[in-house]
Scaffold this active site. Structure first.
Site, PDB file in Angstrom:
ATOM      1  N   ASP A 211       0.834  -1.206   0.000  1.00 45.20           N
ATOM      2  CA  ASP A 211       0.000   0.000   0.000  1.00 45.20           C
ATOM      3  C   ASP A 211       0.873   1.263   0.000  1.00 45.20           C
ATOM      4  O   ASP A 211       1.868   1.333   0.726  1.00 45.20           O
ATOM      5  CB  ASP A 211      -0.881  -0.037   1.262  1.00 45.20           C
ATOM      6  N   GLU A 270       1.702  -0.484  -4.996  1.00 43.65           N
ATOM      7  CA  GLU A 270       0.823   0.613  -5.390  1.00 43.65           C
ATOM      8  C   GLU A 270       1.729   1.844  -5.466  1.00 43.65           C
ATOM      9  O   GLU A 270       1.963   2.524  -4.470  1.00 43.65           O
ATOM     10  CB  GLU A 270      -0.279   0.822  -4.351  1.00 43.65           C
TER      11      GLU A 270
HETATM   12  C1  NOJ Z   1      -4.560   2.917  -0.796  1.00 49.55           C
HETATM   13  C2  NOJ Z   1      -5.703   2.007  -0.499  1.00 49.55           C
HETATM   14  O1  NOJ Z   1      -6.034   1.285  -1.652  1.00 49.55           O
HETATM   15  C3  NOJ Z   1      -6.842   2.907  -0.009  1.00 49.55           C
HETATM   16  O2  NOJ Z   1      -8.067   2.224   0.054  1.00 49.55           O
HETATM   17  C4  NOJ Z   1      -6.450   3.485   1.313  1.00 49.55           C
HETATM   18  O3  NOJ Z   1      -7.419   4.407   1.757  1.00 49.55           O
HETATM   19  C5  NOJ Z   1      -5.095   4.216   1.225  1.00 49.55           C
HETATM   20  N1  NOJ Z   1      -4.129   3.506   0.447  1.00 49.55           N
HETATM   21  C6  NOJ Z   1      -4.511   4.407   2.603  1.00 49.55           C
HETATM   22  O4  NOJ Z   1      -4.106   3.176   3.131  1.00 49.55           O
END
Ligand code: NOJ
Length: 531
Positions: A211, A270
């Site tokens: 993440d 990500e």
């Molecule tokens: C990316 C995640 O996919 C999202 O859902 C989340 O709110 C943020 N990162 C913070 O963790």
């Protein structure tokens, strides 16, 4: 090593992964929230699609302020979702069905209920405990240490103890105040997370999605950002929190950990950056994959697709890791709506999905994308996304529980009978978009996905497709987007207003039938085998 064995070793390069957002996938225990029992029961459905694995978003213990992305125990299962025994059963069942399992790891921040954060608050200014996070003094009790803004709106700092007259420190949270950021410049944080990785890898989990992978390390000294605009677009306008050079050391260490397992575990990031910067995270000793993030923002625009595709291809050539395609996830507007909505939007979403399944590299399908679900306009009073409650856009519309049955009973088959109301309400027409409706209709997108994935496997077996193919992009007259994968195979998408002639070759699958003249109609995609 045989060719097959070495390809098996690098299975992720060409894998198609189905993203499961567990609270909206299937509710096993009847509390209106999806869970591991529901997922386990529906695993055969996922296997029937022909995907290689699943990515399950967070189910670890969490106060659920950000639907699980506020983790209070990285190595557990939240009772809302089930038990560790159920997770172990899920892992075994998935492997028995030939599905790999990737989990989410959330290393940028934890929950303010995490024991280490609670201990840090309690230990007070100057303590070792506070060095695990970004606790700082501000100029005074009312002014934070710098001007950084939270992705969810408002300032990125909160007072550790607003009622104290002696503890005037603030802590950093790039997201909500209940999500304090870890201090990755403290080596103890790296050691802690190595333990988390090993915990899941030791269990046999096949990989992790990382993440906010680009934002772990903050600029030394936490200087002011040049822009104080509230950033809902992945921190890009704050260069002080994004893409710091030292973050690459984190992934070098993680890659060593992943590679110490057999088979090697996979790390997919990500990385919400421009393609050229994101590609640097997939250098040979860092992450295995980074999502082609620019794609989840694209509209129905051939020039834009070709430009992003070309940038990603440059990154692949430079660093060797093929792109990982995704048009949807739980954070962005569903593609059927983004591409124009209504019947036309659904046709385009279907074409877009067929297209990414043919592009060189890996691909992710977000649950419900195989049903071309549109974004739901969730009633204001039912919205729960912290991004919305803090003044930003709502991501709830992409998270409405999946419709399984045509009949509306039990939230369209999402829950067992007698269950509580689902955590987000479904629109009245949800049944016509359900898995059951798609199964009954031979021409549905669900059937198209199954056929395309079967064909994809055959083309790999025949070595028409190779895991390390590249892609040459162009836009032809009439708005025909073409990605030539190699001299035998191309993907074409009709993004203009009229029907268009395809490059010479055999159309092996298309998202809409060709016209009587053999043209590709607008809003359709095709895979073409060249002679
Ligand atoms: C990316 C995640 O996919 C999202 O859902 C989340 O709110 C943020 N990162 C913070 O963790």
């Amino acid at each position: 090593m045989s060719r097959h064995a070495s390809e098996e070793r690098r299975w992720w390069q060409a894998a198609v992964i189905y993203q499961v957002y567990p609270r909206s996938f299937a509710d096993g225990d009847g509390d209106g929230v999806g869970d591991l029992a529901g997922l386990l029961a529906r695993l055969p459905y996922i296997a029937s699609l022909g995907v290689d694995g699943i990515w399950v978003t967070p189910f670890q213990p969490s106060p659920q302020v950000d639907q699980g992305y506020d983790v209070s125990d990285y190595c557990g299962v939240d009772p809302l979702f089930g038990t560790m025994q159920q997770f172990d059963d899920l892992l075994a069942a998935a492997h028995a069905l030939g599905l790999r399992i990737l989990l989410d790891v959330v290393p940028n921040h934890c929950s303010s209920e995490h024991p280490l954060f609670r201990a840090a608050v309690a230990a007070g200014p100057g303590s070792l405990e506070r060095e695990l996070f970004h606790f700082e003094d501000g100029p005074d009790g009312d002014t934070p240490p710098n001007n950084w803004q939270s992705v969810f709106g408002g300032r990125a700092w909160s007072r550790a103890d607003p009622s104290s007259e002696t503890d005037l420190q603030w802590y950093l949270h790039l997201f909500s105040p209940q999500q304090p950021d870890w201090n990755w410049r403290n080596p103890a944080v790296g050691d802690y997370f190595e333990g988390v990785l090993r915990f899941w890898f030791d269990k046999g989990v096949d990989g992790l999605r990382v993440d906010v992978a680009h934002a772990l390390v903050k600029a030394e000294g936490l200087p002011d950002a040049a822009s104080t605009t509230t950033v809902t677009d992945g921190l890009r306008s704050n260069a002080q929190v994004s893409d710091q050079e030292e973050v690459h050391e984190v992934y070098r260490r993680w890659r060593r950990v992943a590679a110490s397992y057999s088979p090697e575990r996979v790390l997919v990031g990500e990385v919400n950056l421009e393609p050229a910067r994101a590609a640097r995270y997939t250098r040979h000793d860092e992450l295995h994959q980074a999502f082609a993030y620019a794609f989840v923002k694209l509209r129905w625009d051939a020039e834009a697709w070709a430009a992003v595709g070309t940038d990603l291809e440059v990154g692949r050539r430079e660093h060797g890791a093929p792109p990982t395609w995704a048009l949807e996830n739980h954070d962005v507007v569903r593609s059927a709506t983004r591409f124009g909505g209504g019947e036309r939007g659904a046709l385009r979403a279907r074409a877009g999905l067929l297209a990414i399944l043919g592009l060189p590299g890996g691909a992710y399908i977000y649950q419900g994308q195989e049903l071309t679900l549109p974004e739901v306009d969730v009633p204001l009073e039912a919205r729960v996304d912290p991004m919305w409650t803090r003044g930003g856009v709502s991501r709830d519309g992409a998270r409405v529980p999946l419709p399984w049955t045509v009949a509306p009973d039990n939230a369209f088959g999402f829950s067992p009978s007698g269950a509580a109301e689902p955590w987000l309400p479904a629109p009245a027409e949800w049944g016509s978009r359900s898995v059951e409706a798609h199964q009954q209709d031979g021409g549905s997108t669900l059937h198209l996905v199954i056929a395309a994935l079967e064909l994809r496997k055959q083309l790999f077996e025949k070595e028409v497709l190779q895991p390390d193919d590249g892609g040459t992009w162009r836009v032809e007259d009439g708005g025909l987007l073409v990605c030539e994968r190699n001299d035998q195979f191309l993907v074409a998408v009709a993004m203009g207003e009229g029907s268009v002639r395809l490059p010479a070759g055999d159309v092996v699958v298309s998202s809409s039938p060709l016209t009587a003249e053999g043209l590709l109609p607008p809003d359709a995609a095709a895979w073409v085998l060249r002679g």
